[in-house]
Every structure is written in structure tokens, then in C-alpha cells.
Design a protein around this motif. Structure first.
Motif, PDB file in Angstrom:
ATOM      1  N   LEU A  37       0.839  -1.191   0.000  1.00  0.00           N
ATOM      2  CA  LEU A  37       0.000   0.000   0.000  1.00  0.00           C
ATOM      3  C   LEU A  37       0.872   1.238   0.000  1.00  0.00           C
ATOM      4  O   LEU A  37       1.916   1.262   0.658  1.00  0.00           O
ATOM      5  N   ARG A  38       0.439   2.273  -0.731  1.00  0.00           N
ATOM      6  CA  ARG A  38       1.119   3.563  -0.728  1.00  0.00           C
ATOM      7  C   ARG A  38       0.064   4.645  -0.656  1.00  0.00           C
ATOM      8  O   ARG A  38      -0.929   4.603  -1.360  1.00  0.00           O
ATOM      9  N   GLY A  39       0.294   5.612   0.200  1.00  0.00           N
ATOM     10  CA  GLY A  39      -0.640   6.723   0.307  1.00  0.00           C
ATOM     11  C   GLY A  39       0.066   7.963   0.776  1.00  0.00           C
ATOM     12  O   GLY A  39       1.125   7.902   1.405  1.00  0.00           O
ATOM     13  N   SER A  40      -0.537   9.096   0.445  1.00  0.00           N
ATOM     14  CA  SER A  40       0.021  10.393   0.826  1.00  0.00           C
ATOM     15  C   SER A  40      -1.030  11.186   1.580  1.00  0.00           C
ATOM     16  O   SER A  40      -2.209  11.190   1.196  1.00  0.00           O
ATOM     17  N   SER A  41      -0.614  11.839   2.667  1.00  0.00           N
ATOM     18  CA  SER A  41      -1.488  12.662   3.495  1.00  0.00           C
ATOM     19  C   SER A  41      -2.605  11.790   4.065  1.00  0.00           C
ATOM     20  O   SER A  41      -2.337  10.843   4.788  1.00  0.00           O
ATOM     21  N   MET A  42      -3.867  12.069   3.719  1.00  0.00           N
ATOM     22  CA  MET A  42      -4.961  11.231   4.208  1.00  0.00           C
ATOM     23  C   MET A  42      -4.788   9.802   3.696  1.00  0.00           C
ATOM     24  O   MET A  42      -5.065   8.842   4.414  1.00  0.00           O
ATOM     25  N   GLY A  43      -4.305   9.663   2.472  1.00  0.00           N
ATOM     26  CA  GLY A  43      -4.037   8.334   1.923  1.00  0.00           C
ATOM     27  C   GLY A  43      -2.964   7.610   2.701  1.00  0.00           C
ATOM     28  O   GLY A  43      -2.987   6.378   2.814  1.00  0.00           O
ATOM     29  N   GLY A  44      -1.994   8.357   3.255  1.00  0.00           N
ATOM     30  CA  GLY A  44      -0.970   7.762   4.111  1.00  0.00           C
ATOM     31  C   GLY A  44      -1.578   7.214   5.393  1.00  0.00           C
ATOM     32  O   GLY A  44      -1.239   6.118   5.838  1.00  0.00           O
ATOM     33  N   TYR A  45      -2.480   7.994   5.986  1.00  0.00           N
ATOM     34  CA  TYR A  45      -3.199   7.533   7.175  1.00  0.00           C
ATOM     35  C   TYR A  45      -3.950   6.242   6.853  1.00  0.00           C
ATOM     36  O   TYR A  45      -3.840   5.245   7.574  1.00  0.00           O
ATOM     37  N   LEU A  46      -4.700   6.264   5.744  1.00  0.00           N
ATOM     38  CA  LEU A  46      -5.492   5.088   5.380  1.00  0.00           C
ATOM     39  C   LEU A  46      -4.609   3.883   5.066  1.00  0.00           C
ATOM     40  O   LEU A  46      -4.941   2.752   5.445  1.00  0.00           O
ATOM     41  N   ALA A  47      -3.485   4.082   4.385  1.00  0.00           N
ATOM     42  CA  ALA A  47      -2.578   2.973   4.097  1.00  0.00           C
ATOM     43  C   ALA A  47      -2.064   2.352   5.396  1.00  0.00           C
ATOM     44  O   ALA A  47      -1.977   1.125   5.513  1.00  0.00           O
ATOM     45  N   LEU A  48      -1.753   3.186   6.367  1.00  0.00           N
ATOM     46  CA  LEU A  48      -1.209   2.680   7.633  1.00  0.00           C
ATOM     47  C   LEU A  48      -2.263   1.949   8.456  1.00  0.00           C
ATOM     48  O   LEU A  48      -2.002   0.864   8.978  1.00  0.00           O
ATOM     49  N   VAL A  49      -3.455   2.518   8.580  1.00  0.00           N
ATOM     50  CA  VAL A  49      -4.474   1.864   9.408  1.00  0.00           C
ATOM     51  C   VAL A  49      -5.141   0.698   8.682  1.00  0.00           C
ATOM     52  O   VAL A  49      -5.714  -0.177   9.330  1.00  0.00           O
ATOM     53  N   ALA A  50      -5.046   0.652   7.349  1.00  0.00           N
ATOM     54  CA  ALA A  50      -5.636  -0.450   6.583  1.00  0.00           C
ATOM     55  C   ALA A  50      -4.625  -1.551   6.276  1.00  0.00           C
ATOM     56  O   ALA A  50      -4.997  -2.583   5.710  1.00  0.00           O
ATOM     57  N   ALA A  51      -3.372  -1.378   6.647  1.00  0.00           N
ATOM     58  CA  ALA A  51      -2.337  -2.354   6.295  1.00  0.00           C
ATOM     59  C   ALA A  51      -2.688  -3.756   6.775  1.00  0.00           C
ATOM     60  O   ALA A  51      -2.583  -4.724   6.014  1.00  0.00           O
ATOM     61  N   ARG A  52      -3.084  -3.882   7.999  1.00  0.00           N
ATOM     62  CA  ARG A  52      -3.400  -5.210   8.549  1.00  0.00           C
ATOM     63  C   ARG A  52      -4.651  -5.800   7.891  1.00  0.00           C
ATOM     64  O   ARG A  52      -4.606  -6.931   7.388  1.00  0.00           O
ATOM     65  N   PRO A  53      -5.797  -5.066   7.840  1.00  0.00           N
ATOM     66  CA  PRO A  53      -6.982  -5.645   7.180  1.00  0.00           C
ATOM     67  C   PRO A  53      -6.753  -5.952   5.697  1.00  0.00           C
ATOM     68  O   PRO A  53      -7.357  -6.870   5.154  1.00  0.00           O
ATOM     69  N   ALA A  54      -5.877  -5.197   5.048  1.00  0.00           N
ATOM     70  CA  ALA A  54      -5.600  -5.408   3.629  1.00  0.00           C
ATOM     71  C   ALA A  54      -4.552  -6.497   3.397  1.00  0.00           C
ATOM     72  O   ALA A  54      -4.318  -6.888   2.262  1.00  0.00           O
ATOM     73  N   GLY A  55      -3.913  -6.972   4.451  1.00  0.00           N
ATOM     74  CA  GLY A  55      -2.861  -7.976   4.307  1.00  0.00           C
ATOM     75  C   GLY A  55      -1.655  -7.451   3.561  1.00  0.00           C
ATOM     76  O   GLY A  55      -1.015  -8.173   2.808  1.00  0.00           O
ATOM     77  N   ALA A  56      -1.321  -6.178   3.785  1.00  0.00           N
ATOM     78  CA  ALA A  56      -0.213  -5.541   3.069  1.00  0.00           C
ATOM     79  C   ALA A  56       1.123  -6.181   3.426  1.00  0.00           C
ATOM     80  O   ALA A  56       1.412  -6.423   4.590  1.00  0.00           O
ATOM     81  N   ALA A  57       1.939  -6.405   2.390  1.00  0.00           N
ATOM     82  CA  ALA A  57       3.281  -6.942   2.582  1.00  0.00           C
ATOM     83  C   ALA A  57       4.309  -5.834   2.748  1.00  0.00           C
ATOM     84  O   ALA A  57       5.440  -6.095   3.132  1.00  0.00           O
ATOM     85  N   ALA A  58       3.924  -4.602   2.454  1.00  0.00           N
ATOM     86  CA  ALA A  58       4.770  -3.418   2.637  1.00  0.00           C
ATOM     87  C   ALA A  58       3.865  -2.198   2.592  1.00  0.00           C
ATOM     88  O   ALA A  58       2.790  -2.234   1.986  1.00  0.00           O
ATOM     89  N   VAL A  59       4.319  -1.114   3.239  1.00  0.00           N
ATOM     90  CA  VAL A  59       3.557   0.133   3.256  1.00  0.00           C
ATOM     91  C   VAL A  59       4.507   1.292   3.023  1.00  0.00           C
ATOM     92  O   VAL A  59       5.584   1.348   3.613  1.00  0.00           O
ATOM     93  N   VAL A  60       4.078   2.203   2.151  1.00  0.00           N
ATOM     94  CA  VAL A  60       4.782   3.465   1.928  1.00  0.00           C
ATOM     95  C   VAL A  60       3.808   4.574   2.296  1.00  0.00           C
ATOM     96  O   VAL A  60       2.701   4.629   1.757  1.00  0.00           O
ATOM     97  N   ALA A  61       4.207   5.443   3.223  1.00  0.00           N
ATOM     98  CA  ALA A  61       3.367   6.561   3.635  1.00  0.00           C
ATOM     99  C   ALA A  61       4.149   7.858   3.451  1.00  0.00           C
ATOM    100  O   ALA A  61       5.258   7.999   3.955  1.00  0.00           O
ATOM    101  N   VAL A  62       3.557   8.787   2.698  1.00  0.00           N
ATOM    102  CA  VAL A  62       4.171  10.076   2.401  1.00  0.00           C
ATOM    103  C   VAL A  62       3.443  11.153   3.186  1.00  0.00           C
ATOM    104  O   VAL A  62       2.232  11.330   3.016  1.00  0.00           O
ATOM    105  N   CYS A  63       4.172  11.842   4.065  1.00  0.00           N
ATOM    106  CA  CYS A  63       3.579  12.895   4.906  1.00  0.00           C
ATOM    107  C   CYS A  63       2.220  12.463   5.450  1.00  0.00           C
ATOM    108  O   CYS A  63       1.212  13.150   5.249  1.00  0.00           O
TER     109      CYS A  63
END
Length: 186
Positions: free
Chosen positions: A46-72
Motif C-alpha cells: 500500500l502507498r498513500g500520501s497525506s490522508m491516503g498515508g493515514y489510510l494505508a497505515l491503518v488499513a495495512a493489517r486488514p488489507a494484508g499488506a506486505a509493505a507500506v509506503v506513507a508520504v507525509c
């Protein structure tokens, strides 16, 4: 092997129907599932920026993410302020989004990440204090943190060099098989 990417507008953004609200994490997980299906069950980052960064981080576990990139990545405080001041220029379900922010703490999500994290933040970010990403980086079990001197909230979102850093990070994480087991099929 290359990468397959899926970029989508969350509910209420761009031409997407509906309003961003309590189901935003489920939406991210559903998009990750769609991409995973296209990959024949392969890992998803998952990769997200700003609000998308928040969502990528909090959705990582439910989404089964193997890696996360969060920008600001914005935190709940910044997102609540935007919600309360009417600063958002997308359709949102105010009560649903507020409930989501109340239910998902960014710091707790980062501390519980099973996937490697790349955090990128511009030192001059006027919307999300750089200190927040410094604290997130310190709390994450497996994090690479890149702080860019100067800049502003949107200055590194599409920076070609930092996009390359993100792609290489994701490729390394996926190649080493990092991340949690895939979530059970619904």
C-alpha cells in the motif's frame, strides 16, 4: 518481475460515487483484494500520501499488506481539523469519517505493523508536522525513514527520485516475502 499498480479515488474523491466515511478502510482492503486477485494471490503493498498515508497505515493489517509506503501521513488530529473547518474538498460522511478517526489510532497501527514501512516526509510540511513522522518511525517495528529538507506538504508526493526510492523499497520487501499472511477470504 515487475509491479502491477492500482490507483483509485476513494469514495467521494474525483469521479468516485458516494462519500468518504466509516467504510474507507474496508474500501482500501477491497482494492488490495482486487489487485491481489489480478496477481493470482501475490503480495500487495500500500502507498498513500497525506490522508491516503493515514489510510494505508491503518488499513495495512486488514488489507494484508506486505509493505507500506506513507508520504507525509496525516494523523487523526490533522484530519479532524480538516473535517471540522470544512477544508476538505471532497464528499464525506462527517459522522462516519469522525467515527473512523476515533476508532483507528495512527500510532497504534504503526506500532502493530507486521509489514515493513517506508515513511517519507518533507521537513517544511505546513499541514502535518514532521515530528509526527519522526515519532511514527521510532514506533514502527521495521521502518525506513526519509526526511527531505525544506519542501512542503505536497512537494514530495510525485518527486521522481523519491518515487524510485518507494519502488525499490516495495520490490525489496516483496522479494524477501515480508509481511503478514494474507487475510482469510470473505
Amino acid at each position: 518481475g515487475g509491479l502491477l499498480a492500482l490507483a483509485f479515488d476513494a469514495c467521494g474523491h474525483g469521479a468516485s460515487a458516494g462519500a468518504l466515511g466509516a467504510g474507507a478502510i474496508d474500501d482500501v482492503a477491497a482494492m488490495a483484494g482486487l489487485l491481489r486477485d489480478r496477481l493470482g494471490g501475490g503480495p500487495v503493498a500500500l502507498r498513500g500520501s497525506s490522508m491516503g498515508g493515514y489510510l494505508a497505515l491503518v488499513a495495512a493489517r486488514p488489507a494484508g499488506a506486505a509493505a507500506v509506503v506513507a508520504v507525509c501521513p496525516a494523523g487523526a488530529a490533522q484530519l479532524r481539523r480538516g473535517l471540522d473547518t470544512g477544508r476538505f474538498d471532497f464528499r464525506c460522511d462527517r459522522a462516519g469519517l469522525a467515527a473512523l478517526l476515533d476508532a483507528h489510532d495512527l500510532h497504534a497501527a504503526v506500532a502493530g505493523l507486521e509489514a515493513p514501512l517506508l515513511l517519507l516526509h518533507a521537513e517544511g510540511d505546513e499541514s502535518v508536522p514532521v515530528q509526527q513522522s519522526r515519532e511514527l518511525a521510532a514506533a514502527a517495528p521495521d521502518c525506513r525513514y526519509v526526511e527531505v529538507p525544506g519542501g512542503h506538504h505536497r512537494s514530495i508526493q510525485h518527486d521522481a527520485e523519491l518515487t524510485g526510492v518507494s519502488v525499490r523499497f516495495v520490490l525489496r520487501a516483496l522479494r524477501r516475502g515480508a509481511g503478514p499472511a494474507l487475510p482469510p477470504a470473505a
